[in-house]
Design a protein around this motif. Structure first.
Motif, PDB file in Angstrom:
ATOM      1  N   ALA A   1     -26.601  -0.313 -24.204  1.00 44.68           N
ATOM      2  CA  ALA A   1     -27.240  -0.416 -25.631  1.00 44.68           C
ATOM      3  C   ALA A   1     -25.849  -1.136 -26.535  1.00 44.68           C
ATOM      4  O   ALA A   1     -26.366  -1.947 -27.487  1.00 44.68           O
ATOM      5  N   GLU A   2     -24.863  -0.751 -26.466  1.00 49.52           N
ATOM      6  CA  GLU A   2     -23.843  -1.289 -27.088  1.00 49.52           C
ATOM      7  C   GLU A   2     -23.644  -2.689 -26.879  1.00 49.52           C
ATOM      8  O   GLU A   2     -23.258  -3.371 -27.908  1.00 49.52           O
TER       9      GLU A   2
ATOM     10  N   ARG B   1     -24.817   7.226 -15.226  1.00 48.10           N
ATOM     11  CA  ARG B   1     -25.763   6.733 -15.684  1.00 48.10           C
ATOM     12  C   ARG B   1     -25.972   6.792 -17.175  1.00 48.10           C
ATOM     13  O   ARG B   1     -26.380   5.992 -17.814  1.00 48.10           O
ATOM     14  N   GLN B   2     -25.634   8.035 -17.691  1.00 50.14           N
ATOM     15  CA  GLN B   2     -25.637   8.162 -19.391  1.00 50.14           C
ATOM     16  C   GLN B   2     -24.659   7.336 -19.888  1.00 50.14           C
ATOM     17  O   GLN B   2     -24.971   6.731 -21.051  1.00 50.14           O
ATOM     18  N   LYS B   3     -23.603   7.432 -19.436  1.00 52.39           N
ATOM     19  CA  LYS B   3     -22.552   6.515 -19.814  1.00 52.39           C
ATOM     20  C   LYS B   3     -22.639   4.949 -19.912  1.00 52.39           C
ATOM     21  O   LYS B   3     -22.931   4.251 -20.733  1.00 52.39           O
TER      22      LYS B   3
ATOM     23  N   THR C   1     -18.405  -0.505 -17.163  1.00 53.28           N
ATOM     24  CA  THR C   1     -18.825   0.421 -18.277  1.00 53.28           C
ATOM     25  C   THR C   1     -17.545   0.830 -19.124  1.00 53.28           C
ATOM     26  O   THR C   1     -17.454   1.603 -19.935  1.00 53.28           O
ATOM     27  N   ASP C   2     -16.126   0.242 -18.820  1.00 56.57           N
ATOM     28  CA  ASP C   2     -15.128   0.483 -19.322  1.00 56.57           C
ATOM     29  C   ASP C   2     -14.400  -0.473 -18.984  1.00 56.57           C
ATOM     30  O   ASP C   2     -14.247  -1.351 -18.243  1.00 56.57           O
TER      31      ASP C   2
ATOM     32  N   LYS D   1     -15.867  -4.091 -18.804  1.00 56.12           N
ATOM     33  CA  LYS D   1     -16.650  -3.794 -19.973  1.00 56.12           C
ATOM     34  C   LYS D   1     -16.500  -5.050 -21.044  1.00 56.12           C
ATOM     35  O   LYS D   1     -17.442  -5.663 -21.424  1.00 56.12           O
TER      36      LYS D   1
ATOM     37  N   GLN E   1     -25.907   3.630 -19.910  1.00 58.80           N
ATOM     38  CA  GLN E   1     -27.011   3.294 -20.714  1.00 58.80           C
ATOM     39  C   GLN E   1     -26.514   3.155 -22.282  1.00 58.80           C
ATOM     40  O   GLN E   1     -26.718   2.251 -23.086  1.00 58.80           O
ATOM     41  N   ARG E   2     -25.450   3.884 -22.380  1.00 62.62           N
ATOM     42  CA  ARG E   2     -24.520   3.718 -23.895  1.00 62.62           C
ATOM     43  C   ARG E   2     -24.120   2.578 -24.021  1.00 62.62           C
ATOM     44  O   ARG E   2     -24.015   1.832 -24.959  1.00 62.62           O
ATOM     45  N   VAL E   3     -23.450   2.105 -22.604  1.00 61.93           N
ATOM     46  CA  VAL E   3     -22.594   1.099 -22.770  1.00 61.93           C
ATOM     47  C   VAL E   3     -23.599  -0.375 -22.908  1.00 61.93           C
ATOM     48  O   VAL E   3     -23.367  -1.238 -23.455  1.00 61.93           O
TER      49      VAL E   3
END
Length: 280
Positions: free
Chosen positions: A44-45, A36-38, A11-12, A16, A40-42
């Protein structure tokens, strides 16, 4: 050929960028992160950037062994096989942090989590043809001239860089020992130094920005993960865009065995204690 690939710490940073490249190539990519929130953003990105509908998110704190086991169970429930594991996740802890059980966080995440997750995923590798395990190490392992085994795993005499370097030495030694264990199974294990890359980990060490972009480190991880020319290599160490010899300490059979035994003891990974349980 489409592969199912798990990239930890994706996620980073380098993870990533690696996941993005692999998804863009059409592979089924399993993302992993702690938040989890991060995540989910990744997710979608990367779906928007690659057009892939073959991305999934898994959440687990690799510092906690029960969550490492839980991650392996979730992946086993979601996938019928695993073709590539990229053990990318890693930390650099400027201050000492001891986890429940008396294990220092750097050692827990950088070495023990790789050891345990790889062990727990062995049944999924067995169902693949030509599965690959790609462990992210570091050139920092070369700075370790001797190992104070009494200082592991809690590092009472703590130095942030030394703890990081020893954890990465463990990764290189483990990979070589793992490769011998997997000979003849169709599963390979290799490790790499991705370069000096601008990531959160590097900034935690240097205190500021520096290094090459994450995409440059991702090129190395992707190369070992899916390139046809790296498929036959087993037990190798990749650095500076080439296969090379790691430190003499990492190649020492006694050091390799000591890290292996420590990994087994501290994680309770018992499958490797029984040769009949190795994937065939």
């Amino acid at each position: 050929m489409e592969r199912t690939i798990l990239v930890t710490g994706s996620t980073d940073g380098i993870g990533k960028a690696t996941a993005r490249t692999l998804a863009g190539q059409g592979h089924r990519v399993l993302l992993h992160g702690r938040d989890r929130q991060k995540g989910q953003r990744v997710l979608a990105e990367l779906e928007a950037a690659t057009g892939s509908d073959r991305l999934s998110l898994f959440v687990a704190d690799l510092a906690v062994q029960d969550r490492v086991r839980g991650l392996a169970r979730e992946i086993g429930e979601a996938c019928d096989r695993l073709d590539v594991l990229v053990n990318n996740a890693g930390v650099f802890m400027p201050e000492q942090e001891i986890l429940p059980g008396g294990i220092e966080t750097t050692f827990a995440v950088n070495y023990l989590a790789q050891f345990l997750l790889t062990h727990e995923l062995l049944p999924l590798f067995e169902r693949s043809t030509g599965a690959r395990i790609v462990n992210v190490a570091s050139i920092a392992h070369r700075s370790v001239r001797s190992i104070d085994w009494e200082n592991l795993p809690d590092f009472p005499d703590y130095d942030a860089y030394d703890a990081y370097a020893v954890s990465k030495l463990g990764v290189v030694a483990f990979t070589a020992r793992l490769a011998r264990t997997l000979e003849g199974t169709g599963v390979t294990a290799n490790c790499l130094h991705p370069g000096v890359i601008d990531t959160k980990l590097l900034r935690a060490y240097m205190g500021g920005r520096g290094g090459a972009p994450p995409e440059q480190g991702a090129e190395v991880e992707v190369h070992l993960a899916v390139s046809p020319e790296t498929g036959a290599m087993n037990g190798g160490y990749f650095e500076e865009s080439r296969w090379t010899r790691p430190s003499s300490l990492a190649l020492d059979a006694g050091v390799q065995e000591r890290f292996w035994e420590m990994g087994s003891s501290l994680t309770g990974a018992v499958r490797w204690a029984d040769p009949k349980a190795y994937p065939r």
